[in-house]
Design a protein around this motif. Structure first.
Motif, PDB file in Angstrom:
ATOM      1  N   ALA A   2     -26.451  -2.427  14.187  1.00 47.95           N
ATOM      2  CA  ALA A   2     -26.468  -2.561  15.602  1.00 47.95           C
ATOM      3  C   ALA A   2     -27.723  -2.932  16.947  1.00 47.95           C
ATOM      4  CB  ALA A   2     -26.969  -0.872  16.302  1.00 47.95           C
ATOM      5  N   MET A   3     -28.010  -4.150  16.173  1.00 39.49           N
ATOM      6  CA  MET A   3     -28.854  -5.168  17.522  1.00 39.49           C
ATOM      7  C   MET A   3     -27.618  -5.970  18.240  1.00 39.49           C
ATOM      8  SD  MET A   3     -31.914  -5.637  14.685  1.00 39.49           S
ATOM      9  CE  MET A   3     -32.926  -6.941  15.804  1.00 39.49           C
ATOM     10  N   VAL A   4     -26.484  -6.165  17.870  1.00 38.43           N
ATOM     11  CA  VAL A   4     -25.949  -6.972  18.668  1.00 38.43           C
ATOM     12  C   VAL A   4     -25.100  -6.821  19.808  1.00 38.43           C
ATOM     13  CG1 VAL A   4     -24.189  -8.983  18.347  1.00 38.43           C
ATOM     14  CG2 VAL A   4     -25.584  -8.739  17.111  1.00 38.43           C
ATOM     15  N   ASP A  57     -36.961  -4.191  20.150  1.00 40.12           N
ATOM     16  CA  ASP A  57     -37.673  -4.061  21.278  1.00 40.12           C
ATOM     17  C   ASP A  57     -39.423  -3.878  20.168  1.00 40.12           C
ATOM     18  OD1 ASP A  57     -37.892  -0.762  20.572  1.00 40.12           O
ATOM     19  OD2 ASP A  57     -37.416  -0.354  21.837  1.00 40.12           O
ATOM     20  N   GLU A  58     -40.472  -4.020  20.485  1.00 41.04           N
ATOM     21  CA  GLU A  58     -41.590  -3.525  19.812  1.00 41.04           C
ATOM     22  C   GLU A  58     -41.649  -2.380  18.404  1.00 41.04           C
ATOM     23  OE1 GLU A  58     -42.307  -0.984  22.892  1.00 41.04           O
ATOM     24  OE2 GLU A  58     -41.759  -3.078  23.635  1.00 41.04           O
ATOM     25  N   ASN A  59     -40.362  -1.461  18.711  1.00 38.85           N
ATOM     26  CA  ASN A  59     -39.663  -0.461  17.580  1.00 38.85           C
ATOM     27  C   ASN A  59     -39.348  -0.732  16.547  1.00 38.85           C
ATOM     28  OD1 ASN A  59     -42.374   1.527  18.876  1.00 38.85           O
ATOM     29  ND2 ASN A  59     -40.441   2.002  20.577  1.00 38.85           N
ATOM     30  N   THR A  60     -38.696  -1.951  16.943  1.00 35.91           N
ATOM     31  CA  THR A  60     -36.588  -2.450  16.128  1.00 35.91           C
ATOM     32  C   THR A  60     -38.135  -2.257  14.860  1.00 35.91           C
ATOM     33  OG1 THR A  60     -35.941  -3.068  17.582  1.00 35.91           O
ATOM     34  CG2 THR A  60     -35.859  -4.160  15.792  1.00 35.91           C
ATOM     35  N   SER A  61     -37.419  -2.225  13.418  1.00 39.20           N
ATOM     36  CA  SER A  61     -38.205  -2.517  12.196  1.00 39.20           C
ATOM     37  C   SER A  61     -37.629  -3.266  11.171  1.00 39.20           C
ATOM     38  CB  SER A  61     -38.448  -0.811  11.862  1.00 39.20           C
ATOM     39  OG  SER A  61     -37.977  -0.051  11.698  1.00 39.20           O
ATOM     40  N   TYR A  62     -38.247  -3.619   9.954  1.00 41.32           N
ATOM     41  CA  TYR A  62     -37.054  -3.962   8.903  1.00 41.32           C
ATOM     42  C   TYR A  62     -36.995  -2.853   7.980  1.00 41.32           C
ATOM     43  CZ  TYR A  62     -36.586  -6.899   4.828  1.00 41.32           C
ATOM     44  OH  TYR A  62     -36.575  -7.728   3.706  1.00 41.32           O
ATOM     45  N   ARG A  63     -36.038  -3.324   7.552  1.00 44.12           N
ATOM     46  CA  ARG A  63     -35.637  -2.345   6.715  1.00 44.12           C
ATOM     47  C   ARG A  63     -34.585  -1.032   6.974  1.00 44.12           C
ATOM     48  NH1 ARG A  63     -38.477  -3.822   1.045  1.00 44.12           N
ATOM     49  NH2 ARG A  63     -37.308  -5.315   0.742  1.00 44.12           N
ATOM     50  N   PHE A  64     -34.602  -0.577   8.652  1.00 40.88           N
ATOM     51  CA  PHE A  64     -34.269   0.640   9.429  1.00 40.88           C
ATOM     52  C   PHE A  64     -33.029  -0.361  10.379  1.00 40.88           C
ATOM     53  CE2 PHE A  64     -34.031   3.099  12.905  1.00 40.88           C
ATOM     54  CZ  PHE A  64     -33.842   4.558  11.916  1.00 40.88           C
ATOM     55  N   ASP A  65     -33.655  -1.652  11.060  1.00 42.43           N
ATOM     56  CA  ASP A  65     -33.049  -2.220  12.138  1.00 42.43           C
ATOM     57  C   ASP A  65     -31.490  -3.125  11.663  1.00 42.43           C
ATOM     58  OD1 ASP A  65     -32.940   0.331  13.972  1.00 42.43           O
ATOM     59  OD2 ASP A  65     -35.116  -0.754  13.872  1.00 42.43           O
ATOM     60  N   TYR A  66     -33.078  -4.368  11.045  1.00 43.83           N
ATOM     61  CA  TYR A  66     -32.323  -5.491  10.522  1.00 43.83           C
ATOM     62  C   TYR A  66     -33.033  -5.450   8.810  1.00 43.83           C
ATOM     63  CZ  TYR A  66     -37.357  -7.049  11.577  1.00 43.83           C
ATOM     64  OH  TYR A  66     -38.622  -7.021  11.503  1.00 43.83           O
ATOM     65  N   TYR A  67     -31.807  -6.434   7.755  1.00 41.29           N
ATOM     66  CA  TYR A  67     -32.073  -6.510   6.173  1.00 41.29           C
ATOM     67  C   TYR A  67     -32.542  -7.549   6.133  1.00 41.29           C
ATOM     68  CZ  TYR A  67     -31.284  -1.543   7.379  1.00 41.29           C
ATOM     69  OH  TYR A  67     -30.810   0.190   7.878  1.00 41.29           O
ATOM     70  N   ASP A  68     -32.174  -7.830   4.491  1.00 43.49           N
ATOM     71  CA  ASP A  68     -32.073  -8.841   3.990  1.00 43.49           C
ATOM     72  C   ASP A  68     -31.137  -9.739   4.459  1.00 43.49           C
ATOM     73  OD1 ASP A  68     -34.930  -8.283   2.864  1.00 43.49           O
ATOM     74  OD2 ASP A  68     -33.707  -7.678   1.088  1.00 43.49           O
ATOM     75  N   TRP A 115     -22.796  -3.866  12.099  1.00 39.54           N
ATOM     76  CA  TRP A 115     -23.004  -4.601  11.331  1.00 39.54           C
ATOM     77  C   TRP A 115     -23.117  -6.130  11.772  1.00 39.54           C
ATOM     78  CZ3 TRP A 115     -27.111  -3.167   7.355  1.00 39.54           C
ATOM     79  CH2 TRP A 115     -26.789  -1.863   7.353  1.00 39.54           C
ATOM     80  N   TYR A 116     -23.918  -7.018  11.651  1.00 37.62           N
ATOM     81  CA  TYR A 116     -23.976  -8.076  12.181  1.00 37.62           C
ATOM     82  C   TYR A 116     -24.149  -9.078  10.829  1.00 37.62           C
ATOM     83  CZ  TYR A 116     -20.730  -7.978  15.721  1.00 37.62           C
ATOM     84  OH  TYR A 116     -20.060  -7.202  16.932  1.00 37.62           O
ATOM     85  N   GLU A 117     -23.749  -9.607   9.688  1.00 36.40           N
ATOM     86  CA  GLU A 117     -24.721 -10.576   9.106  1.00 36.40           C
ATOM     87  C   GLU A 117     -24.907 -12.154   9.869  1.00 36.40           C
ATOM     88  OE1 GLU A 117     -22.550 -11.714   4.772  1.00 36.40           O
ATOM     89  OE2 GLU A 117     -20.751 -10.445   5.779  1.00 36.40           O
ATOM     90  N   TYR A 118     -26.371 -12.358   9.165  1.00 35.43           N
ATOM     91  CA  TYR A 118     -27.205 -13.521   9.976  1.00 35.43           C
ATOM     92  C   TYR A 118     -26.181 -14.518   9.692  1.00 35.43           C
ATOM     93  CZ  TYR A 118     -30.534 -10.515   9.537  1.00 35.43           C
ATOM     94  OH  TYR A 118     -31.602  -9.844   9.253  1.00 35.43           O
TER      95      TYR A 118
END
Length: 140
Positions: free
Chosen positions: A77-79, A61-72, A86-89
Motif C-alpha cells: 500500500a505504498m504505491v 511519512d515518518e511513521n512508515t515502518s519496516y516489517r509493517f509497510d515495507y519488507y525484505d 503489494w508491489y515487489e521492488y
C-alpha cells in the motif's frame, strides 16, 4: 498483466533490463526516505510493466515502518494507483523526485535529496529537467 514473480522475471528478461538495485538496497533506501520524510513532498513511481509517464506516487511519512509497510522483497500500500496492494521492488523501474510538484505549490530541494541518497551508497541518479531520478534498471 499478471503480476506474479515468474511473469515479472520473464518481462525483465524479455526487455533485457539490467537491474541496478537489490532488495537490500531498496530496504536501505526506504529507511532513508522515511527518515527524511519531511524533506520529500513528492516521489513519482514508474513500474516496469506500465507504458508512458509515471502517474503513480510513492506514499510514505515518518511513521512508515519496516516489517509493517515495507519488507525484505516488497512493499504494501505504498504505491498509488490500480492495482492497489503489494508491489515487489523488482516492479519499480525508477523513482522521480520532482523539483516542483504536480500541484505547482510546493518545491522540494532535489539536491538535498540527492545528497541524502548518496550518503547511504551508490545509486544511479540523474538530475535533469527539474527532477532527480533514481534508476532501478538500466534499459538496453
Amino acid at each position: 498483466m499478471k503480476r506474479d514473480s515468474n511473469t515479472l522475471d520473464k518481462l525483465i528478461t524479455a526487455n533485457r533490463f539490467v537491474p541496478l538495485m537489490s532488495n537490500t538496497k531498496w530496504v536501505k533506501l526506504l529507511h532513508l526516505l522515511v527518515e527524511n520524510a519531511t524533506l520529500i513532498s513528492e516521489c513519482r513511481v514508474k513500474l516496469i510493466w506500465e507504458q508512458g509517464a509515471a502517474e503513480r506516487r510513492l506514499v510514505f511519512d515518518e511513521n512508515t515502518s519496516y516489517r509493517f509497510d515495507y519488507y525484505d522483497t516488497a512493499m504494501e500500500a505504498m504505491v498509488t494507483g490500480t492495482p492497489r496492494g503489494w508491489y515487489e521492488y523488482k516492479e519499480i523501474e525508477w523513482l522521480d523526485f520532482p523539483r516542483v510538484t504536480n500541484t505547482g505549490e510546493m518545491a522540494q530541494d532535489v539536491k538535498a535529496i540527492q545528497r541524502q541518497i548518496e550518503s547511504i551508497g551508490r545509486f544511479r541518479l540523474a538530475l535533469e529537467e527539474g527532477n532527480l531520478r533514481l534508476y532501478a534498471y538500466q534499459r538496453p
